[in-house]
Motif scaffolding. Structure first.
Motif, PDB file in Angstrom:
ATOM      1  N   SER A 173      28.090  79.440  30.281  1.00 28.56           N
ATOM      2  CA  SER A 173      27.656  78.321  29.456  1.00 28.56           C
ATOM      3  C   SER A 173      28.003  77.009  30.136  1.00 28.56           C
ATOM      4  N   SER A 174      27.401  75.919  29.669  1.00 36.36           N
ATOM      5  CA  SER A 174      27.679  74.608  30.242  1.00 36.36           C
ATOM      6  C   SER A 174      29.130  74.195  30.020  1.00 36.36           C
ATOM      7  N   THR A 175      29.702  74.600  28.884  1.00 31.28           N
ATOM      8  CA  THR A 175      31.107  74.276  28.609  1.00 31.28           C
ATOM      9  C   THR A 175      32.031  74.942  29.612  1.00 31.28           C
ATOM     10  N   ALA A 207      31.207  75.874  32.637  1.00 28.16           N
ATOM     11  CA  ALA A 207      30.996  75.242  33.943  1.00 28.16           C
ATOM     12  C   ALA A 207      31.792  73.950  34.056  1.00 28.16           C
ATOM     13  N   VAL A 208      31.781  73.140  32.982  1.00 22.61           N
ATOM     14  CA  VAL A 208      32.548  71.906  32.990  1.00 22.61           C
ATOM     15  C   VAL A 208      34.040  72.197  33.093  1.00 22.61           C
TER      16      VAL A 208
END
Length: 362
Positions: A58-60, A62-63
């Motif tokens: 998910s993008s979370t 990845a961040v």
């Protein structure tokens, strides 16, 4: 016989059973289903030959992964030491954070880059004089000696050429050691300024990373940086809203590049890769201008001060009086009036661009 009777069962969950009765079916079906997905969102069972199904990141996540890497870099020993040195100078001198950052940039440029620049130009001048000496004196003497020995000892043309090349290499190596002008010293300014520039930029970033490094000392420094800017950008934790710093960063890099590319006579301006290098720096200057618009003002302030200090170092190192003071050997190719030479080369370049534009327009 044993392989034909092979029975293998893979169980991946309730109601799942994949079996292979013989290896012959695998050879007949190279893309056969070897794995199946088990029920449930996190139950994984290999799906196809050579392919494994994975849950998409998910993008979370990845961040969080990027932030984890950034925290490790900001917590490294060089970055931490540089940040502590900046804080010590700030607390000891009583200067604002804007003055501390500018002072650090100027001190490092003049204290480290200027001596490295002098060493690099000394080596470049010595190598030019060495090549002239080799071409005018040493190589002709070596050619005569090789011809004499070849005739005396009956060497073939190929043997004489090998002996000459070997003696030439040894002679060049001895002369380089004698004059202390190894080619690696030409890149001394780059080897010094790039690591320091990156480390100090990360050190300033560490002082602003109150969200990534929730330490009391970082929070105190963050509050100080938010109040100790200048009139144009009082809050160093925010991006510069006036775009003064980004434009200064880009112009500083660009002017430094253009002066270095135009300080020699037009007929001896380097060709090949050294012609492509200025174009790379021009693109880098535009990119740095954009990046400086989105980073905190403290980082953009350091980049601005560093680029202007580097420009001043370049102009000082071009001065004939300064070159004589630090005993840089004089070479015929270096212009007597380098500053005027820069203006002349810029004017010639603009006239060529204008003529090319007019030809394309016609």
């Amino acid at each position: 016989m044993l392989t034909r009777g092979l029975v293998r069962t893979v169980r991946g969950g309730p109601g799942l059973s994949c079996s292979y009765r013989s290896l012959s079916s695998l050879t007949q079906r190279p893309r056969a289903l070897l794995f199946a997905r088990a029920p449930g969102p996190f139950s994984l069972c290999p799906l196809e030959y050579g392919r494994v199904s994975r849950r998409a990141m998910s993008s979370t996540e990845a961040v969080q992964a990027v932030n984890g890497i950034l925290v490790q870099v900001l917590g490294s020993y060089p970055v931490t030491s540089m940040a502590e040195a900046l804080a010590y100078v700030h607390d000891t001198t009583g200067c604002s954070w804007a003055g501390t950052i500018v002072g650090a940039a100027v001190f490092l440029r003049f204290g480290l880059l200027l001596p490295a620049q002098v060493t690099s130009q000394k080596v470049a001048a010595k190598r030019v004089l060495l090549h002239k000496e080799m071409d005018s004196q040493l190589i002709p003497e070596l050619q005569r000696a090789t011809a004499f020995l070849s005739k005396e000892r009956g060497w073939s043309e190929e043997m004489a050429k090998k002996k000459f090349n070997r003696a030439q290499r040894l002679m060049v190596k001895e002369k380089i050691i004698e004059k202390n002008c190894a080619a690696s010293k030409l890149f001394l300014p780059f080897m010094i300024q790039i690591p320091i520039w990156i480390t100090l930029s990360l050190a300033v970033r560490r002082l602003l990373s109150v969200q990534l490094i929730p330490e009391e000392a970082i929070m105190v420094r963050f509050l100080e940086l938010s109040r100790e800017g200048t009139m144009a950008f009082p809050n160093l934790t925010l991006a510069d809203p006036t775009f003064i710093l980004p434009l200064t960063v880009g112009l500083g890099f660009l002017l430094n590049n253009e002066i270095n590319a135009s300080r020699h006579h037009q007929d001896i301006i380097p060709k090949g890769f050294l012609t492509i290098a200025p174009n790379i720096v021009r693109v880098f200057s535009l990119w740095m201008t954009f990046v400086a618009t989105i980073v905190p003002s403290a980082i953009a302030l350091y980049w601005s001060a560093s680029s202007l200090a580097a420009l001043a170092v370049t102009l000082i190192a071009m001065s004939p009086r300064f070159r004589a003071l630090v005993r840089i050997p004089k070479i015929p190719e270096y212009p007597d009036k380098p500053y005027s030479n820069v203006w002349i080369n810029w004017g010639n370049k603009l006239r060529r661009l204008r003529a090319r534009f007019q030809r394309n327009k016609e």
